[in-house]
Design an enzyme around this catalytic site. Structure first.
Site, PDB file in Angstrom:
ATOM      1  CB  THR A 188       0.889   4.676   3.817  1.00  0.00           C
ATOM      2  OG1 THR A 188       0.247   3.427   4.119  1.00  0.00           O
ATOM      3  CG2 THR A 188      -0.138   5.659   3.281  1.00  0.00           C
ATOM      4  CE  LYS A 189       1.052  -1.499   5.357  1.00  0.00           C
ATOM      5  NZ  LYS A 189      -0.235  -0.845   5.043  1.00  0.00           N
ATOM      6  CG  ASN A 190       8.527   0.884   6.358  1.00  0.00           C
ATOM      7  OD1 ASN A 190       7.454   1.340   6.739  1.00  0.00           O
ATOM      8  ND2 ASN A 190       9.539   0.676   7.175  1.00  0.00           N
TER       9      ASN A 190
ATOM     10  CG  PHE B 123      -1.958   1.008   1.270  1.00  0.00           C
ATOM     11  CD1 PHE B 123      -3.102   0.861   0.494  1.00  0.00           C
ATOM     12  CD2 PHE B 123      -1.835   2.143   2.047  1.00  0.00           C
ATOM     13  CE1 PHE B 123      -4.097   1.833   0.513  1.00  0.00           C
ATOM     14  CE2 PHE B 123      -2.817   3.120   2.073  1.00  0.00           C
ATOM     15  CZ  PHE B 123      -3.956   2.964   1.298  1.00  0.00           C
TER      16      PHE B 123
END
Length: 371
Positions: free
Chosen positions: A185-187, A183
């Site tokens: 927003t993930k790292n 997604f």
């Protein structure tokens, strides 16, 4: 000053030419489904996680769902998981018709409490899903010991923890399968939904590969009911560019977390508890999550001062209306319920500046001085 929870613009500006070139290659090739970029990403992330196989799927939610199906979880079976996690963890269980068995968390790391697991195991228990919340792994030795004792599958939910480590081993090395989310927003984030399963079990890998393409093998021959859950070639191309920087970004997240730690000490804010990092683990800080007195009022004040923050998660899964038929009541999982009232995640991304972090902590200090 305005401090966003996450700002991807600087990252995009730095990678724009690389990403555009890769996207142009995909468009020119006209190979959009399960093409070479997907294969490259699957191989590289499997190797990164010290796993034999990587299977790209449409989302982290699908990674969990298909892992459960491949592990043989069926309607009426039970799956043990923490109530303090994103809904997708339990949703993957319920969509099969299986029963989520929620257990409490340990108070410092917010991950599933291993001591609670054995108490809810029954003859119907088929799997345990330890969630590596906020970027730090669960206590995998204890979990694996219990799973082995009862011959229960372990499916790691590492949606927030790609690159996290436990005793020198990465997320992905412990469970029968491990599920990643990309997604945005993930790292390691795509430019839309995307996910992956990594595993050292050839049989599970093959089952998931079949399930993601409508249960078809060979093509147009269907022996099982599958899904349309293929990792998009365009998203894989973006992720292949960004994957080269994952370790650098994770290191920067750790640096930002250390700065927050020092600033909280400097300002001597006794009403705030910083995140606990266990000595045997590498925390990759998908989120920097504090416990705060007067949490809701603090969040309102920070918003007024231009500081974004998020509550992950305000309502525990066992008290969500959709699971009311399971019979859980307030007070059943006290540690989880208390965390839901106190946790607050502060801005965290690799490009966050020390000036922004000081402003955040300064405003937290001002709030408590005036309240």
């Amino acid at each position: 000053m305005n401090v966003p929870m996450l700002d991807l613009t600087e990252q995009y500006d730095a990678l724009k030419s690389e990403i555009h070139n890769k996207l142009e290659e995909v468009m020119t090739s006209s190979q959009f489904i399960l093409g070479p970029n997907v294969k490259i990403l699957e191989q590289s992330l499997a190797a990164y996680s010290n796993a034999e196989d990587g299977i790209g799927v449409a989302s982290g939610s699908d990674a969990l769902h298909l892992s459960l199906l491949a592990a043989g979880v069926e309607e009426g079976d039970e799956v043990i998981l923490p109530a303090f996690t994103f809904f997708a963890t339990a949703g993957a269980v319920a969509r099969i018709g299986a029963v989520p068995k929620f257990v409490d968390i340990e108070p410092e790391g917010y991950n599933i409490d291993p001591d609670e697991i054995e108490e809810v195991i029954s003859v119907r228990t088929k799997a345990i899903i330890p969630v590596h919340l906020y970027g730090q792994t669960a206590d995998m030795d204890s979990i694996l010991k219990t799973a082995s004792k009862y011959n229960i599958a372990v499916i790691e939910d590492a949606a927030q923890a790609i690159g996290a480590e436990y005793k020198g081993k990465k997320s992905g090395e412990f469970g029968d399968t491990c599920c990643f989310s990309f997604f945005p927003t993930k790292n390691l984030g795509a430019y839309g939904d995307a996910g992956m399963v990594v595993t050292n079990n050839d049989d599970l890998a093959e089952k998931i590969k079949v399930l993601r393409v409508h249960g078809s093998k060979p093509k147009y021959h269907h022996h099982v009911l599958g899904y349309n859950s293929r990792l998009d070639e365009i998203q894989a191309a973006v992720l292949n560019v960004k994957n080269k920087y994952l370790e650098t970004w994770n290191d920067k997240r750790q640096e930002k977390a250390a700065i927050y730690d020092e600033l909280l000490k400097e300002y001597n804010i006794l009403e705030v508890i910083p995140p606990k990092v266990f000595g045997d683990r590498r925390h990759v800080f998908h989120q920097y999550t504090i416990r705060a007195e007067q949490r809701d009022d603090l969040q309102t004040y920070l918003k007024e001062q231009g500081v974004s923050s998020m509550i992950y998660y305000p309502i525990p899964l066992h008290l969500q209306p959709v699971f009311s038929d399971l019979g859980y009541e307030e007070g059943d999982l006290p540690v989880t319920e208390q965390a839901c009232k106190e946790v607050l995640s502060l801005p965290m991304f690799p490009e966050l500046t020390e000036e922004q972090q000081r402003y955040v902590i300064h405003q937290i200090s001002n709030f408590y001085k005036n309240n």
